[in-house]
Scaffold this motif. Structure first.
Motif, PDB file in Angstrom:
ATOM      1  N   ARG A  53       7.709  -5.373 -10.959  1.00  0.00           N
ATOM      2  CA  ARG A  53       6.273  -5.118 -10.819  1.00  0.00           C
ATOM      3  C   ARG A  53       5.729  -5.707  -9.520  1.00  0.00           C
ATOM      4  O   ARG A  53       4.796  -5.157  -8.925  1.00  0.00           O
ATOM      5  CB  ARG A  53       5.537  -5.706 -12.027  1.00  0.00           C
ATOM      6  CG  ARG A  53       5.934  -5.076 -13.361  1.00  0.00           C
ATOM      7  CD  ARG A  53       5.178  -3.804 -13.656  1.00  0.00           C
ATOM      8  NE  ARG A  53       5.677  -3.133 -14.855  1.00  0.00           N
ATOM      9  CZ  ARG A  53       5.257  -3.384 -16.097  1.00  0.00           C
ATOM     10  NH1 ARG A  53       4.333  -4.318 -16.313  1.00  0.00           N
ATOM     11  NH2 ARG A  53       5.754  -2.711 -17.115  1.00  0.00           N
ATOM     12  N   ILE A  54       6.298  -6.815  -9.086  1.00  0.00           N
ATOM     13  CA  ILE A  54       5.875  -7.397  -7.809  1.00  0.00           C
ATOM     14  C   ILE A  54       6.211  -6.466  -6.657  1.00  0.00           C
ATOM     15  O   ILE A  54       5.430  -6.297  -5.710  1.00  0.00           O
ATOM     16  CB  ILE A  54       6.547  -8.775  -7.593  1.00  0.00           C
ATOM     17  CG1 ILE A  54       5.999  -9.804  -8.580  1.00  0.00           C
ATOM     18  CG2 ILE A  54       6.347  -9.270  -6.154  1.00  0.00           C
ATOM     19  CD1 ILE A  54       6.742 -11.125  -8.545  1.00  0.00           C
ATOM     20  N   CYS A  55       7.367  -5.840  -6.728  1.00  0.00           N
ATOM     21  CA  CYS A  55       7.889  -5.069  -5.597  1.00  0.00           C
ATOM     22  C   CYS A  55       7.491  -3.601  -5.621  1.00  0.00           C
ATOM     23  O   CYS A  55       7.562  -2.928  -4.577  1.00  0.00           O
ATOM     24  CB  CYS A  55       9.424  -5.170  -5.578  1.00  0.00           C
ATOM     25  SG  CYS A  55      10.045  -6.858  -5.339  1.00  0.00           S
ATOM     26  N   ASP A  56       7.076  -3.090  -6.764  1.00  0.00           N
ATOM     27  CA  ASP A  56       6.900  -1.646  -6.923  1.00  0.00           C
ATOM     28  C   ASP A  56       5.524  -1.180  -6.448  1.00  0.00           C
ATOM     29  O   ASP A  56       4.503  -1.813  -6.757  1.00  0.00           O
ATOM     30  CB  ASP A  56       7.087  -1.266  -8.393  1.00  0.00           C
ATOM     31  CG  ASP A  56       7.367   0.216  -8.567  1.00  0.00           C
ATOM     32  OD1 ASP A  56       7.568   0.898  -7.555  1.00  0.00           O
ATOM     33  OD2 ASP A  56       7.382   0.671  -9.719  1.00  0.00           O
ATOM     34  N   THR A  57       5.503  -0.078  -5.707  1.00  0.00           N
ATOM     35  CA  THR A  57       4.249   0.512  -5.219  1.00  0.00           C
ATOM     36  C   THR A  57       4.251   2.026  -5.427  1.00  0.00           C
ATOM     37  O   THR A  57       3.684   2.770  -4.638  1.00  0.00           O
ATOM     38  CB  THR A  57       4.041   0.186  -3.727  1.00  0.00           C
ATOM     39  OG1 THR A  57       5.246   0.529  -3.009  1.00  0.00           O
ATOM     40  CG2 THR A  57       3.723  -1.281  -3.504  1.00  0.00           C
ATOM     41  N   TRP A  58       4.869   2.495  -6.517  1.00  0.00           N
ATOM     42  CA  TRP A  58       5.056   3.935  -6.689  1.00  0.00           C
ATOM     43  C   TRP A  58       3.731   4.682  -6.788  1.00  0.00           C
ATOM     44  O   TRP A  58       3.621   5.823  -6.320  1.00  0.00           O
ATOM     45  CB  TRP A  58       5.920   4.226  -7.909  1.00  0.00           C
ATOM     46  CG  TRP A  58       5.290   3.922  -9.235  1.00  0.00           C
ATOM     47  CD1 TRP A  58       5.356   2.752  -9.936  1.00  0.00           C
ATOM     48  CD2 TRP A  58       4.492   4.806 -10.025  1.00  0.00           C
ATOM     49  NE1 TRP A  58       4.652   2.840 -11.103  1.00  0.00           N
ATOM     50  CE2 TRP A  58       4.112   4.101 -11.193  1.00  0.00           C
ATOM     51  CE3 TRP A  58       4.065   6.124  -9.875  1.00  0.00           C
ATOM     52  CZ2 TRP A  58       3.317   4.655 -12.192  1.00  0.00           C
ATOM     53  CZ3 TRP A  58       3.272   6.697 -10.870  1.00  0.00           C
ATOM     54  CH2 TRP A  58       2.910   5.964 -12.013  1.00  0.00           C
ATOM     55  N   ASP A 109       8.001  -4.375   3.280  1.00  0.00           N
ATOM     56  CA  ASP A 109       7.788  -3.188   4.111  1.00  0.00           C
ATOM     57  C   ASP A 109       6.873  -2.194   3.408  1.00  0.00           C
ATOM     58  O   ASP A 109       5.975  -1.605   4.022  1.00  0.00           O
ATOM     59  CB  ASP A 109       9.130  -2.515   4.429  1.00  0.00           C
ATOM     60  CG  ASP A 109       9.960  -3.302   5.435  1.00  0.00           C
ATOM     61  OD1 ASP A 109       9.391  -4.200   6.091  1.00  0.00           O
ATOM     62  OD2 ASP A 109      11.168  -3.015   5.548  1.00  0.00           O
ATOM     63  N   GLY A 110       7.097  -1.987   2.107  1.00  0.00           N
ATOM     64  CA  GLY A 110       6.246  -1.076   1.358  1.00  0.00           C
ATOM     65  C   GLY A 110       4.812  -1.579   1.270  1.00  0.00           C
ATOM     66  O   GLY A 110       3.852  -0.806   1.422  1.00  0.00           O
ATOM     67  N   ILE A 111       4.669  -2.869   1.018  1.00  0.00           N
ATOM     68  CA  ILE A 111       3.328  -3.465   0.956  1.00  0.00           C
ATOM     69  C   ILE A 111       2.599  -3.271   2.283  1.00  0.00           C
ATOM     70  O   ILE A 111       1.434  -2.843   2.324  1.00  0.00           O
ATOM     71  CB  ILE A 111       3.451  -4.960   0.600  1.00  0.00           C
ATOM     72  CG1 ILE A 111       3.892  -5.104  -0.869  1.00  0.00           C
ATOM     73  CG2 ILE A 111       2.135  -5.685   0.848  1.00  0.00           C
ATOM     74  CD1 ILE A 111       4.314  -6.513  -1.241  1.00  0.00           C
ATOM     75  N   ASP A 112       3.286  -3.571   3.361  1.00  0.00           N
ATOM     76  CA  ASP A 112       2.662  -3.423   4.690  1.00  0.00           C
ATOM     77  C   ASP A 112       2.324  -1.959   4.979  1.00  0.00           C
ATOM     78  O   ASP A 112       1.262  -1.656   5.562  1.00  0.00           O
ATOM     79  CB  ASP A 112       3.609  -3.954   5.770  1.00  0.00           C
ATOM     80  CG  ASP A 112       3.797  -5.464   5.706  1.00  0.00           C
ATOM     81  OD1 ASP A 112       2.986  -6.132   5.047  1.00  0.00           O
ATOM     82  OD2 ASP A 112       4.772  -5.955   6.310  1.00  0.00           O
TER      83      ASP A 112
END
Length: 361
Positions: A287-292, A151-154
């Motif tokens: 690191r794969i999941c983080d988009t801070w 969801d964050g990536i999108d």
């Protein structure tokens, strides 16, 4: 701001200000180098933690300095019964003596210096455990859910694409979020076990990396910025610190230095291989999941961490292609010679009304 600094100098008993210099390194707090008739001081306006957390940090830095570690102790307000924090109508200030030194990237360190830095991190954690309340031996940590990460990536890919006039950074984000979405789908089965106990746990510095370490002629002269002080699995700090210290511009890790750093750490505080390998896998997944960095850019209109997003993407790509060598580097046994461990010098930091606190390591 000049008026605030004058009050700070007066209330901390620093002497009359003769020069001030804004310190631009760092993105969380406001910092100044303040020269007075009484010496040279580091003044911080505390923005990133609340007053209670700041005071706890100050108690810790004073205690670590008293134990001979290279940590500048917080100074006290002269008229506040030992308080280390000055509240000026909601603006919080703290002071330490200025410590001379330079930042050195991890890849600039010799093998002996790299081991020393690992042992210093370990010693800091051990002393924190003696200073602060005991914490549970293990915890259960909830890794990011793959669905939430997608969801964050999108969301940020869409935010970049929706810009009226997308710039080069927006194009980079769209490209990397597309690649990240594919990677997440490929490795979703490698999400760390949320039910497994993780440990051993203890108090950690929380941001042990080269911008928070100063070097003088005899070695480390100061470990700075204790805003991330918290209890966590200690191997998590070992692994995170190594990835920050020994990353190269192309995203690769200097694995020989990673091994030396981990060996230095384990020479003080032994850690089982399994705990370290687990920490490596958990940080890779994070690191794969983080988009801070993208949250700051697109939601706060703050581009100050854009460069960190670029470096994080390069690191993630390389790490994903080298997962096994990275884990092996952290757990490899390295012969630690008895001395190349120098007898280092000491640094002395004096706050008004106190004798010198000598930091030896």
């Amino acid at each position: 701001m000049a008026a605030d600094l004058s009050v700070v100098a007066d209330r901390f008993g620093l002497g009359e200000i003769t020069e001030t210099q804004v310190i631009t390194a760092g993105t969380m707090n406001l910092n100044w180098r303040v020269t007075t008739t009484g010496g040279v001081w580091a003044v911080k306006r505390v923005l990133d933690v609340d007053a209670a957390a700041a005071r706890r940090q100050h108690r810790v830095t004073i205690a670590l300095a008293e134990r001979g570690l290279p940590v500048p102790p917080a100074c006290t307000v002269t008229s506040a019964g030992g308080d280390t924090l000055l509240d000026l109508r909601g603006r919080l200030y703290a002071v330490t003596g200025w410590v001379a030194g330079v930042h050195r990237g991890g890849t600039m360190l010799s093998p002996a210096e790299t081991e020393d830095l690992g042992s210093l991190l370990s010693r800091l954690q051990v002393e924190l455990g003696r200073i602060l309340p005991a914490v549970p031996e293990t915890v259960r940590e909830m890794p990011a859910e793959a669905a939430a990460a997608k969801d964050g990536i999108d969301r940020y890919a869409a935010a970049a694409a929706a810009r009226p006039e997308p710039d080069e950074f927006d194009a980079f984000v769209i490209d990397r979020m597309t690649a990240r979405r594919v990677l997440l789908a490929q490795v979703a089965h490698l999400r760390p076990d949320e039910d497994a106990p993780v440990g051993p746990c203890g108090w950690i510095h929380g941001d042990f990396q080269h911008l928070n370490v100063l070097y003088g002629p005899a070695g480390v002269s100061a470990v700075l910025d204790w805003d991330r002080l918290k209890p966590r699995p200690v191997a998590a700090e070992l692994v995170r610190s190594a990835t920050l210290l020994f990353g190269r511009p192309d995203g690769s890790l200097d694995l020989q230095r990673v091994t030396a750093f981990a060996a230095g750490y384990r020479s003080v505080r032994p850690l089982p291989d399994a705990a370290i390998v687990d920490a490596v896998g958990r940080l890779w997944w994070e690191r794969i999941c983080d988009t801070w960095q993208l949250r700051r850019h697109y939601e706060r209109q703050d581009p100050s961490c854009d460069h960190l997003f670029r470096s994080a993407e390069a690191s993630l790509a390389w790490w994903t292609s080298n997962r096994e060598p990275v884990s092996e580097a952290f757990t490899a046994r390295r012969q630690t010679a008895d001395r190349h461990r120098r007898t280092p010098g000491s640094s002395s930091v004096i706050c008004p009304g106190h004798g010198p606190t000598v930091a030896r390591w």
